[in-house]
Design a protein around this motif. Sequence first.
Motif, short mmCIF file in Angstrom:
data_model
loop_
_atom_site.label_atom_id
_atom_site.label_comp_id
_atom_site.label_asym_id
_atom_site.label_seq_id
_atom_site.Cartn_x
_atom_site.Cartn_y
_atom_site.Cartn_z
N ALA A 89 16.42 142.55 100.04
CA ALA A 89 17.08 143.94 100.19
C ALA A 89 17.18 145.07 99.15
CB ALA A 89 18.50 143.68 100.80
N LEU A 90 17.24 144.63 98.14
CA LEU A 90 17.39 145.45 96.99
C LEU A 90 16.00 146.14 96.55
CD1 LEU A 90 19.84 144.03 94.35
CD2 LEU A 90 19.99 145.87 95.61
N ALA A 91 14.94 145.15 96.71
CA ALA A 91 13.48 145.64 96.57
C ALA A 91 13.05 146.70 97.56
CB ALA A 91 12.51 144.47 96.48
N CYS A 92 13.53 146.43 98.84
CA CYS A 92 13.02 147.05 99.80
C CYS A 92 13.89 148.75 99.97
CB CYS A 92 13.53 146.97 101.51
SG CYS A 92 12.64 145.23 101.80
N LEU A 93 15.06 148.66 99.19
CA LEU A 93 15.92 149.95 99.20
C LEU A 93 15.04 150.82 97.90
CD1 LEU A 93 19.59 148.84 99.65
CD2 LEU A 93 18.14 150.14 100.91
N ALA A 94 14.88 149.79 96.82
CA ALA A 94 14.21 150.56 95.75
C ALA A 94 12.80 151.29 96.21
CB ALA A 94 14.09 149.73 94.69
N ILE A 95 11.87 150.51 96.93
CA ILE A 95 10.72 151.08 97.39
C ILE A 95 10.89 152.19 98.26
CG2 ILE A 95 8.89 150.49 98.85
CD1 ILE A 95 8.64 147.75 98.07
N GLU B 178 9.11 165.07 95.40
CA GLU B 178 8.36 165.77 94.23
C GLU B 178 6.98 166.38 94.88
OE1 GLU B 178 8.96 166.21 90.74
OE2 GLU B 178 11.11 166.01 91.63
N SER B 179 6.51 165.61 95.63
CA SER B 179 5.22 166.10 96.39
C SER B 179 5.57 167.51 97.03
CB SER B 179 4.59 165.07 97.16
OG SER B 179 3.46 165.55 97.71
N ARG B 180 6.74 167.65 97.72
CA ARG B 180 7.07 168.82 98.53
C ARG B 180 7.06 169.84 97.42
NH1 ARG B 180 11.84 171.37 99.53
NH2 ARG B 180 12.00 172.38 101.67
N GLU B 181 7.92 169.69 96.30
CA GLU B 181 8.25 170.93 95.20
C GLU B 181 6.91 171.28 94.81
OE1 GLU B 181 11.55 171.01 96.71
OE2 GLU B 181 11.28 172.10 94.71
N VAL B 182 5.86 170.20 94.48
CA VAL B 182 4.75 170.63 93.92
C VAL B 182 4.15 171.64 94.92
CG1 VAL B 182 2.37 169.86 93.26
CG2 VAL B 182 4.27 168.66 92.42
N ASP B 183 4.04 171.23 96.14
CA ASP B 183 3.24 172.14 97.23
C ASP B 183 3.92 173.55 97.25
OD1 ASP B 183 2.53 169.83 99.92
OD2 ASP B 183 1.61 170.05 97.69
N LEU B 184 5.18 173.38 97.07
CA LEU B 184 5.74 174.85 96.95
C LEU B 184 5.37 175.70 95.90
CD1 LEU B 184 9.47 173.92 98.41
CD2 LEU B 184 7.58 175.39 99.29
N ARG B 185 5.48 174.97 94.66
CA ARG B 185 5.27 175.51 93.29
C ARG B 185 3.83 176.22 93.35
NH1 ARG B 185 8.44 171.52 91.16
NH2 ARG B 185 6.87 170.14 90.65
N ASN B 186 2.69 175.25 94.11
CA ASN B 186 1.50 175.59 93.98
C ASN B 186 1.20 176.96 94.96
OD1 ASN B 186 0.48 173.73 92.66
ND2 ASN B 186 -0.14 172.51 94.24
N GLY C 123 10.81 158.11 98.65
CA GLY C 123 11.50 159.20 99.17
C GLY C 123 11.43 160.54 98.00
N TRP C 124 11.88 159.63 96.61
CA TRP C 124 11.78 160.66 95.48
C TRP C 124 10.54 161.31 95.42
CZ3 TRP C 124 9.23 159.91 90.78
CH2 TRP C 124 9.40 160.79 89.73
N ARG C 125 9.49 160.36 95.58
CA ARG C 125 8.11 160.91 95.32
C ARG C 125 7.54 161.80 96.14
NH1 ARG C 125 3.28 160.12 97.67
NH2 ARG C 125 1.11 159.92 96.40
N ARG D 81 2.74 166.19 107.39
CA ARG D 81 1.71 165.41 107.89
C ARG D 81 1.56 164.37 107.15
NH1 ARG D 81 -0.80 170.32 109.59
NH2 ARG D 81 -2.13 170.06 108.12
N GLN D 82 1.04 164.48 105.84
CA GLN D 82 0.78 163.40 104.79
C GLN D 82 1.99 162.63 104.55
OE1 GLN D 82 -0.78 165.36 101.56
NE2 GLN D 82 -2.56 166.38 102.87
N ALA D 83 3.21 163.32 104.52
CA ALA D 83 4.54 162.55 104.12
C ALA D 83 4.88 161.38 105.33
CB ALA D 83 5.69 163.39 104.02
N VAL D 84 4.44 161.93 106.48
CA VAL D 84 4.74 161.18 107.61
C VAL D 84 3.69 159.79 107.38
CG1 VAL D 84 4.44 160.74 110.09
CG2 VAL D 84 5.71 162.86 109.22
N VAL D 85 2.64 160.06 107.25
CA VAL D 85 1.82 159.06 107.20
C VAL D 85 1.91 158.02 106.09
CG1 VAL D 85 -0.68 158.22 106.96
CG2 VAL D 85 -0.27 160.17 108.12
N ARG D 86 2.38 158.52 104.84
CA ARG D 86 2.53 157.93 103.74
C ARG D 86 3.96 157.05 103.95
NH1 ARG D 86 0.48 162.50 100.86
NH2 ARG D 86 2.77 163.45 100.47
N MET D 87 5.02 157.63 104.62
CA MET D 87 6.12 157.15 104.72
C MET D 87 6.09 155.93 105.81
SD MET D 87 8.32 158.19 102.52
CE MET D 87 9.74 157.13 103.41
#
Length: 636
Positions: free
Chosen positions: A22-28, A38-46, A33-35, A290-296
Amino acid sequence: MPHSRRELGKALVPLRVAGFVALACLAILALSGWREWESREVDLRNAEVDMANLARSLTQHAEDTFDLADTILTGMVDRMEIGGTTPAAVAKIQTFLQARKYNRQRIRGIFVYDETGRWLATTEEVDLAGLDNSDRDYFRRHRASNDRGTLIGRPVKSRSGGQWIITLSRRFNHPDGSFAGVVLTSIEVAYFTQFYRRFDIGPNGAISLLNADGIMLARSGDEDGAYVGRDMSQSQLFRTLPGRPDASVYYFKSPLDGRQRLSFYQLSSRYPIVILATKDQDDVLAPWRRQAVVRMAIVTSLTLSIGLIGLYLVRYLSQRQRMAAALVAKEADFRLLAEECSDVVMRIGLDARILYASPSCARIFGWDPAKLLGTPALAGINSEDRPRVQHAIDALKSGEAEEARIVYRTRHREKAEIWVETALRVTRSSISNEIDGVVAISRDMTEQKDLQDKLASLATLDGLTGIANRRHFDERLEEEWARAKRDGTSLSLLLIDVDHFKKFNDQYGHPAGDACLRALARILAAQARRPGDLAARYGGEEFALLLPNTGAEGCVEVGERVREALRELSMLHALNPPSRLVTVSLGGATNVPAQAMVSDSLVAAADRALYAAKESGRDRLVMSGQVVAWPGAKTA
């Protein structure tokens, strides 16, 4: 006591394993989610960087445009103050303005008004009598102020042309320093909107040019001028602008369309203007979503898999004594999967007869699976496809391949033939490990096959006119050239070009130009009467008509029918004298291909003939090798 502790420890192992999983799944999930954030913020900054670069470039462009206008104003003020406003001086100024060839795309016009607002001179082709601009805001401001600087006014509708313009004006004086009049240059708002159209800022992005007071000067996509002159001074940006830096990122909800926007504004250091480059925040984040949905989805599936594996391990540790029953249940689950699967599952023996067929056979093939047992597996396959399927099965049975995937046609009990995709895999004996048959999983591919055929057809058609495109024409030309060379027959080609089509577009607009091309395409399609004839759009306003097994006389006859059919349509074209109708020039070529010749020679000959038709007056057909009289040519 130690024994009890050991027993307790063993009892807690499943719980500890469950907690770790359970802890491993929550950590993943947390790290993913954090990644993603961060990807969202990178797209906004770009996107912020893109908007910043765009805003700076557009600010430079606006400053260069206003610099050009300001330079013209400065020169005109000097001329007016040196020459004065006497009739002779004004006549010289008018002659000077009419003789100069200014870039009318950028600087629309130059105007000179006297101290009463009366028009003295202009680059516009208008009657100056009775024209008075003393009521314009810029004129009143220059008359009331001794400021000799350039004034960028609010956008107004031109009295000479009726279009929206941005005015830049300067005051000029009499020798005694009193007010003598105003020199003004105008820039069309449409110039900025058309220039902004070149930049890809997304379907909902916008570029706005405003003055420092918040008045909208120009906005991308505003073709009808609905936003020109709108007062944006009460928007959040302009209310807080005095306390802001000259350039910065700015997030806001647009008061014009209600969209949440990511923007960058830039205040000009030389003129009282602001460039605001914006993207719709949803457009910026759409690829990320779109990419986040696929990755998540992948991460979630992986996490779920880990959780399921952990759960299975916990159950295994806690219920080891029930393993045999669990294996039996799992075998039942696999059988249920085969029975309930929407695809047809078949077991085929080494004698190519069906040993098992799943219930979905009735839905896919229309046959009761019980009636298929013992029948030949290849019985219903189309005779053209059967050798290919037989070869695949033979390769599997001989051990040359472990699996195969084939698409073929087979008979349906009630309907016509259907397309089927079948995945084949060998099965082996659990005792000898020798091949004892094949498992076939089949699905109905009829709809997908029809869709593929439709897509292949669309790839050969021109999207605007509906006739063959250039690629299809090139392919057919090579085929017909090879056939004519082989059979020793004639091959003719007509190249057709709409006369003065650019002028037609400029005069009547691109929708009318598209309609004109479609009408000509229908005429050509009607003239391609034989199965081998091909009408194609060769490029732009140029068309081609390929006529296999046709001599020069037949080629001329078809070309004249095209001209006659177009003449009967009587499409107006005021800029195409003398008929003032839409006409075409045609170049024709006929050849019996020899071994050393290539198909390009036929196209080149027809192209030269087309050039001759256009140079000799247009609205005519010239065949390759025909002698034509050139306009203006002198005879001996």
